[in-house]
Design a protein around this motif. Structure first.
Motif, PDB file in Angstrom:
ATOM      1  N   LEU A 142       0.829  -1.245   0.034  1.00 14.06           N
ATOM      2  CA  LEU A 142       0.073  -0.137   0.169  1.00 14.06           C
ATOM      3  C   LEU A 142       0.790   1.288   0.004  1.00 14.06           C
ATOM      4  O   LEU A 142       0.522   2.452  -0.741  1.00 14.06           O
ATOM      5  CB  LEU A 142      -0.785  -0.075   1.210  1.00 14.06           C
ATOM      6  CG  LEU A 142      -1.846   1.133   1.512  1.00 14.06           C
ATOM      7  CD1 LEU A 142      -2.690   1.290   0.237  1.00 14.06           C
ATOM      8  CD2 LEU A 142      -2.524   1.020   2.578  1.00 14.06           C
ATOM      9  N   VAL A 143       1.716   1.086   0.827  1.00 12.46           N
ATOM     10  CA  VAL A 143       2.721   2.355   0.940  1.00 12.46           C
ATOM     11  C   VAL A 143       3.567   2.576  -0.619  1.00 12.46           C
ATOM     12  O   VAL A 143       3.803   3.797  -0.974  1.00 12.46           O
ATOM     13  CB  VAL A 143       3.800   2.354   2.058  1.00 12.46           C
ATOM     14  CG1 VAL A 143       5.064   3.294   1.793  1.00 12.46           C
ATOM     15  CG2 VAL A 143       3.260   2.358   3.325  1.00 12.46           C
ATOM     16  N   SER A 144       3.963   1.579  -1.110  1.00 10.35           N
ATOM     17  CA  SER A 144       4.733   1.671  -2.332  1.00 10.35           C
ATOM     18  C   SER A 144       3.666   2.084  -3.335  1.00 10.35           C
ATOM     19  O   SER A 144       4.247   2.943  -4.318  1.00 10.35           O
ATOM     20  CB  SER A 144       4.927   0.172  -2.942  1.00 10.35           C
ATOM     21  OG  SER A 144       6.056  -0.387  -1.933  1.00 10.35           O
ATOM     22  N   ASP A 145       2.514   1.766  -3.476  1.00 10.13           N
ATOM     23  CA  ASP A 145       1.356   2.240  -4.568  1.00 10.13           C
ATOM     24  C   ASP A 145       1.144   3.687  -4.260  1.00 10.13           C
ATOM     25  O   ASP A 145       1.088   4.547  -5.321  1.00 10.13           O
ATOM     26  CB  ASP A 145       0.137   1.436  -4.281  1.00 10.13           C
ATOM     27  CG  ASP A 145       0.277   0.011  -4.613  1.00 10.13           C
ATOM     28  OD1 ASP A 145       1.227  -0.326  -5.460  1.00 10.13           O
ATOM     29  OD2 ASP A 145      -0.696  -0.886  -4.307  1.00 10.13           O
ATOM     30  N   LEU A 179      11.888  11.534  -3.943  1.00  7.26           N
ATOM     31  CA  LEU A 179      10.830  10.842  -3.173  1.00  7.26           C
ATOM     32  C   LEU A 179      11.313   9.548  -2.966  1.00  7.26           C
ATOM     33  O   LEU A 179      11.651   8.697  -3.848  1.00  7.26           O
ATOM     34  CB  LEU A 179       9.432  10.944  -3.916  1.00  7.26           C
ATOM     35  CG  LEU A 179       8.482  10.001  -2.972  1.00  7.26           C
ATOM     36  CD1 LEU A 179       8.086  10.497  -1.648  1.00  7.26           C
ATOM     37  CD2 LEU A 179       6.879   9.965  -3.775  1.00  7.26           C
ATOM     38  N   LYS A 180      11.747   8.968  -1.987  1.00  7.36           N
ATOM     39  CA  LYS A 180      12.260   7.620  -1.656  1.00  7.36           C
ATOM     40  C   LYS A 180      10.924   6.774  -0.917  1.00  7.36           C
ATOM     41  O   LYS A 180      10.683   7.277  -0.199  1.00  7.36           O
ATOM     42  CB  LYS A 180      13.586   7.749  -0.793  1.00  7.36           C
ATOM     43  CG  LYS A 180      14.606   8.605  -1.649  1.00  7.36           C
ATOM     44  CD  LYS A 180      15.722   8.424  -0.828  1.00  7.36           C
ATOM     45  CE  LYS A 180      16.866   9.383  -1.474  1.00  7.36           C
ATOM     46  NZ  LYS A 180      18.244   9.445  -0.660  1.00  7.36           N
ATOM     47  N   ALA A 181      10.962   5.652  -1.445  1.00  9.14           N
ATOM     48  CA  ALA A 181       9.981   4.695  -0.692  1.00  9.14           C
ATOM     49  C   ALA A 181      10.716   3.234  -0.540  1.00  9.14           C
ATOM     50  O   ALA A 181      11.206   2.762  -1.385  1.00  9.14           O
ATOM     51  CB  ALA A 181       8.760   4.486  -1.385  1.00  9.14           C
ATOM     52  N   GLN A 182      10.448   2.804   0.770  1.00  4.41           N
ATOM     53  CA  GLN A 182      11.337   1.739   1.166  1.00  4.41           C
ATOM     54  C   GLN A 182      10.260   0.818   1.923  1.00  4.41           C
ATOM     55  O   GLN A 182       9.495   1.322   2.665  1.00  4.41           O
ATOM     56  CB  GLN A 182      12.644   1.997   2.068  1.00  4.41           C
ATOM     57  CG  GLN A 182      13.473   2.980   1.430  1.00  4.41           C
ATOM     58  CD  GLN A 182      14.885   3.060   2.241  1.00  4.41           C
ATOM     59  OE1 GLN A 182      15.445   2.385   2.670  1.00  4.41           O
ATOM     60  NE2 GLN A 182      15.043   4.305   2.384  1.00  4.41           N
ATOM     61  N   ALA A 183      10.397  -0.496   1.865  1.00  5.39           N
ATOM     62  CA  ALA A 183       9.529  -1.408   2.835  1.00  5.39           C
ATOM     63  C   ALA A 183      10.404  -2.573   2.918  1.00  5.39           C
ATOM     64  O   ALA A 183      11.139  -3.005   2.017  1.00  5.39           O
ATOM     65  CB  ALA A 183       8.236  -1.897   2.034  1.00  5.39           C
ATOM     66  N   GLU A 184      10.244  -3.172   4.040  1.00  8.19           N
ATOM     67  CA  GLU A 184      10.935  -4.503   4.580  1.00  8.19           C
ATOM     68  C   GLU A 184      10.487  -5.663   3.748  1.00  8.19           C
ATOM     69  O   GLU A 184      11.169  -6.617   3.734  1.00  8.19           O
ATOM     70  CB  GLU A 184      10.696  -4.483   6.128  1.00  8.19           C
ATOM     71  CG  GLU A 184      11.472  -3.527   6.981  1.00  8.19           C
ATOM     72  CD  GLU A 184      11.158  -3.969   8.537  1.00  8.19           C
ATOM     73  OE1 GLU A 184      10.249  -4.877   8.735  1.00  8.19           O
ATOM     74  OE2 GLU A 184      11.967  -3.557   9.203  1.00  8.19           O
TER      75      GLU A 184
END
Length: 485
Positions: free
Chosen positions: A317-320, A336-341
């Motif tokens: 959801l965060v990535s979208d 804008l940087k997006a990271q997820a574990e």
């Protein structure tokens, strides 16, 4: 209603009387049971003792006749104690024993019998109770063997007297104790009632008194005080919202009216009218958006939203949402940087959580832009992460803007609250309020931290195992629509 009548009608006093009555009945039953068993035991022992003596005397009578019986009775009569003996001929003349005289009723009796007899005592003669067995011997003689049971009668009188006095003292202490406890409880309840009347009169700052004893009334007062604090906070928030509505919505409404009025004063020009109408519609859309945000926050705080909860992957959801904002960030010159574990399972309303993430990213892009930095030497960037920390899912949105002073971080979560440095940017000051309401609805929390420099916003949510709805787990939902606002 008099104070005494009011006191007697209290639940505490009635309960005290009820407990007193129940305890008195239990005490009477217990004492009566003990007295009855004691009497039965003493009577059994008395009968066994007299029977044993009679058997011994009967053997002596069979062995030596009346003369030997008289001799044995005479010897036993000289022994001090409670034993009573009498051997008399058919005319009632005493042959041996320590009973000097008997009544006609005792003389004519046969078998076990209770009777009164007299014996010398200091200062005169005393009348005492005795129990004996009466036997008729051949030739009309009588043999009486018994025991003095005056002590047993004294014991009975003592038990009855003790019971009556005990019940009297118990009633006095019970009624007095109930009166004292009721007075104390009634005084505390009167204090609580007086405070509640003050609160009902409009003084929401009033609080119920707490004695510090930690009893149930203290716990009730503490719970009610917490509720009153929450009500006072909500009322203060309502007043603040009303003031903010009057301030923040009055300006665009006046601007809208002035624009239309100015267009009407000008000579007819279709292009001018069209431009005025377009700007009016745009202004009206902004007002509608503000009211919708207010309604959404109200529904969230009332718990009337978020029914459509599914198991979803927070990282996806965060990535979208971050992907949707990449063009906006590029246009503003912000990285804008997006990271997820990886997959982070939570249970929640996809649309509400998406709206919350959208608001956080939108705020970061607005106030982390180069013109909002004030020359702090950092490159304009917004960092978005989804991770698990201490068993809690967290969405972290950090920027390098001017940040929010620590003293203002709690206040900016309120409705219509905007710092002065941000007045140049469009907005209503409802974004963080909506995110905080979404967090509370999902059992999470929203906190603001220092990003050194900039602002670090953390939205924490319970993991899927701690956020089950109706005790069941659903499959991850797919294809849900997400629309940034």
């Amino acid at each position: 209603m008099t104070a005494l009548t009011k006191l007697f009608r209290t639940t505490t006093f009635r309960l005290s009387l009820t407990y007193l009555a129940l305890f008195s009945v239990a005490a009477i039953v217990a004492i009566a049971y003990i007295y009855w068993n004691t009497t039965v035991l003493l009577s059994r022992q008395l009968n066994q003792t007299i029977d044993a003596e009679l058997k011994g005397l009967a053997e002596q009578y069979r062995a030596g006749g009346l003369d030997q019986l008289v001799r044995i009775v005479a010897e036993r009569s000289r022994t001090p104690g409670n034993s009573l003996y009498l051997v008399a001929d058919k005319d009632g003349k005493q042959l041996a024993g320590n009973l000097s005289a008997v009544s006609p009723q005792l003389w004519d009796s046969l078998g076990p019998v209770e009777f009164f007899y007299s014996r010398p005592a200091p200062g005169g003669v005393e009348r005492r109770l005795a129990f004996a067995n009466v036997f008729r011997l051949p030739g009309g003689s009588r043999l009486i063997v018994g025991r003095d049971i005056e002590d047993r009668r004294e014991l009975s009188r003592l038990i009855r007297s003790t019971m009556l006095w005990g019940l009297g003292v118990m009633a006095l202490v019970g009624i007095g104790g109930g009166y004292w406890v009721s007075r104390r409880l009634l005084a505390r309840i009167d204090n609580l009632s007086a405070t509640t009347r003050t609160i009902m009169a409009g003084n929401l700052s009033g609080r119920l008194p707490v004695s510090g004893s930690g009893d149930e009334l203290d716990r009730l007062s503490q719970s009610l005080n917490s509720m009153l604090s929450r009500i006072e906070q909500l009322m203060a928030g309502l007043r603040e919202v009303s003031d903010n509505i009057a301030h923040d919505l009055k300006t665009p409404l006046n601007r809208l009216r002035n624009r239309v009025e100015e267009a009407l004063r000008e000579p007819y020009d279709e292009n001018v009218y069209r431009e005025t109408l377009e700007r009016t519609i745009e202004e009206a859309d902004g007002l509608i958006k503000t009211f919708n945000a207010l309604l959404s926050i109200a529904r969230l705080e009332a718990g009337a939203a978020g029914d459509n909860r599914d198991r979803l992957d927070l990282s996806a959801l965060v990535s979208d949402v971050a992907e949707l904002y990449e063009p906006v960030a590029e246009e503003r010159g912000i990285t804008l940087k997006a990271q997820a574990e990886g997959p982070i399972a939570v249970r929640g309303d996809r649309q509400l959580l998406g709206q919350a993430i959208t608001n956080l990213i939108d705020n970061a892009l607005k106030y982390g832009a180069p013109q909002a930095q004030g020359g702090n030497g950092w490159a304009p960037e917004v960092d978005i992460r989804a991770e698990v920390h201490d068993g809690t899912a967290e969405i972290i949105v950090a920027d390098r803007g001017p940040g929010v002073p620590e003293s203002e971080r709690e206040r900016v979560l309120g409705r219509f609250v905007r710092l002065e440095e941000s007045r140049s940017e469009p907005g209503s000051g409802l974004g963080l309020s909506l995110v905080a309401a979404v967090a509370r609805l999902h059992g999470g929390a929203l906190r603001l931290e220092d990003n050194e420099p900039g602002l670090r916003v953390v939205l924490s949510l319970p993991l899927e195992g701690d956020a089950l709805v109706n005790g069941t787990a659903a499959e991850p939902s797919t294809g849900a629509e997400l629309r940034p606002t």
